[in-house]
Write a protein that holds these residues in place. Structure first.
Motif, PDB file in Angstrom:
ATOM      1  N   ARG A 160       0.849  -1.210   0.000  1.00 26.53           N
ATOM      2  CA  ARG A 160       0.000   0.000   0.000  1.00 26.53           C
ATOM      3  C   ARG A 160       0.876   1.249   0.000  1.00 26.53           C
ATOM      4  N   SER A 161       1.926   1.218   0.788  1.00 23.02           N
ATOM      5  CA  SER A 161       2.833   2.364   0.873  1.00 23.02           C
ATOM      6  C   SER A 161       3.501   2.642  -0.471  1.00 23.02           C
ATOM      7  N   LEU A 162       3.938   1.593  -1.144  1.00 23.81           N
ATOM      8  CA  LEU A 162       4.645   1.755  -2.420  1.00 23.81           C
ATOM      9  C   LEU A 162       3.708   2.092  -3.581  1.00 23.81           C
ATOM     10  N   ARG A 163       2.503   1.541  -3.572  1.00 17.97           N
ATOM     11  CA  ARG A 163       1.564   1.767  -4.681  1.00 17.97           C
ATOM     12  C   ARG A 163       0.761   3.059  -4.523  1.00 17.97           C
ATOM     13  N   SER A 164       0.180   3.237  -3.360  1.00 23.25           N
ATOM     14  CA  SER A 164      -0.768   4.341  -3.166  1.00 23.25           C
ATOM     15  C   SER A 164      -0.131   5.600  -2.601  1.00 23.25           C
ATOM     16  N   LEU A 165       1.032   5.436  -2.001  1.00 24.11           N
ATOM     17  CA  LEU A 165       1.737   6.568  -1.397  1.00 24.11           C
ATOM     18  C   LEU A 165       0.866   7.319  -0.386  1.00 24.11           C
ATOM     19  N   ARG A 186       8.843  -7.914  -5.687  1.00 25.84           N
ATOM     20  CA  ARG A 186       9.235  -8.929  -4.703  1.00 25.84           C
ATOM     21  C   ARG A 186       8.116  -9.268  -3.711  1.00 25.84           C
ATOM     22  N   LEU A 187       7.086  -8.471  -3.676  1.00 27.14           N
ATOM     23  CA  LEU A 187       5.987  -8.691  -2.731  1.00 27.14           C
ATOM     24  C   LEU A 187       4.936  -9.619  -3.312  1.00 27.14           C
ATOM     25  N   PRO A 188       4.224 -10.349  -2.455  1.00 19.34           N
ATOM     26  CA  PRO A 188       3.132 -11.185  -2.958  1.00 19.34           C
ATOM     27  C   PRO A 188       2.026 -10.319  -3.554  1.00 19.34           C
ATOM     28  N   ALA A 246      12.301   3.118 -10.160  1.00 15.87           N
ATOM     29  CA  ALA A 246      12.892   1.788 -10.408  1.00 15.87           C
ATOM     30  C   ALA A 246      13.013   0.999  -9.099  1.00 15.87           C
ATOM     31  N   GLU A 247      13.444   1.663  -8.041  1.00 14.19           N
ATOM     32  CA  GLU A 247      13.545   0.992  -6.739  1.00 14.19           C
ATOM     33  C   GLU A 247      12.162   0.590  -6.225  1.00 14.19           C
ATOM     34  N   ARG A 248      11.196   1.456  -6.402  1.00 11.64           N
ATOM     35  CA  ARG A 248       9.828   1.169  -5.985  1.00 11.64           C
ATOM     36  C   ARG A 248       9.309  -0.068  -6.717  1.00 11.64           C
TER      37      ARG A 248
END
Length: 170
Positions: A136-141, A165-167, A157-159
């Motif tokens: 949620r943190s990486l997608r929705s900010l 790597r997450l399910p 790119a890091e995001r």
């Protein structure tokens, strides 16, 4: 939490750990979900591995609150940004269709957005796993942006590497 909640659990800690001077409404239980210790706090950890915990709920919390009282150690609350309680995730993030969010919900969302650390408790619904919160943190900010304290930003790119790597929850 209401004062009666603190009083009830403080009385339990006093009885279990035989603390003197347990006057009602003079102590507030601190949340032990995330704690930072220094060498000066070593005495608080003595007995932890060998102490028979006889409580039914909040065993670690009652133990550490009692040891802090016994040692006369100062505890400093780091604030919600460094100890966002996971049991509030659902209330902060739920939406009810077209209904506008309440003032309390908007406040909880801001706290969650600005938080640096969240600790997931037993009360957290299974949907809100650590993987889900990171995704949620990486997608929705909109969660765990560490807004007031962040000095580093993540590249796209890091995001994407982290997300890969997450399910998948879709």
């Amino acid at each position: 939490k209401p004062q009666t909640w603190h009083h009830m659990h403080w009385q339990s800690a006093c009885e279990i750990y035989r603390l003197p001077n347990c006057k009602p409404k003079q102590w507030r239980i601190f949340n032990s979900g995330l704690m930072l210790f220094s060498q000066r706090h070593a005495q608080l950890l003595e007995g932890w591995p060998t102490t028979q915990l006889t409580c039914r709920i909040f065993c670690d919390q009652l133990f550490f609150n009692a040891m802090v009282k016994r040692a006369g150690v100062c505890v400093r609350h780091l604030g919600n940004a460094f100890n966002y309680v996971g049991s509030e995730l659902r209330q902060a993030l739920m939406t009810s269709g077209e209904m506008p969010s309440t003032g309390k919900q908007r406040h909880l969302r801001r706290l969650l957005r600005d938080a640096c650390v969240v600790h997931l408790t037993r009360k957290v619904p299974k949907l809100y796993s650590a993987d889900w919160v990171v995704q949620r943190s990486l997608r929705s900010l909109d969660v765990l942006l560490c807004a007031q304290n962040a000095t580093w930003t993540i590249s796209e790119a890091e995001r994407q590497t982290l997300l890969d790597r997450l399910p998948s929850f879709e």
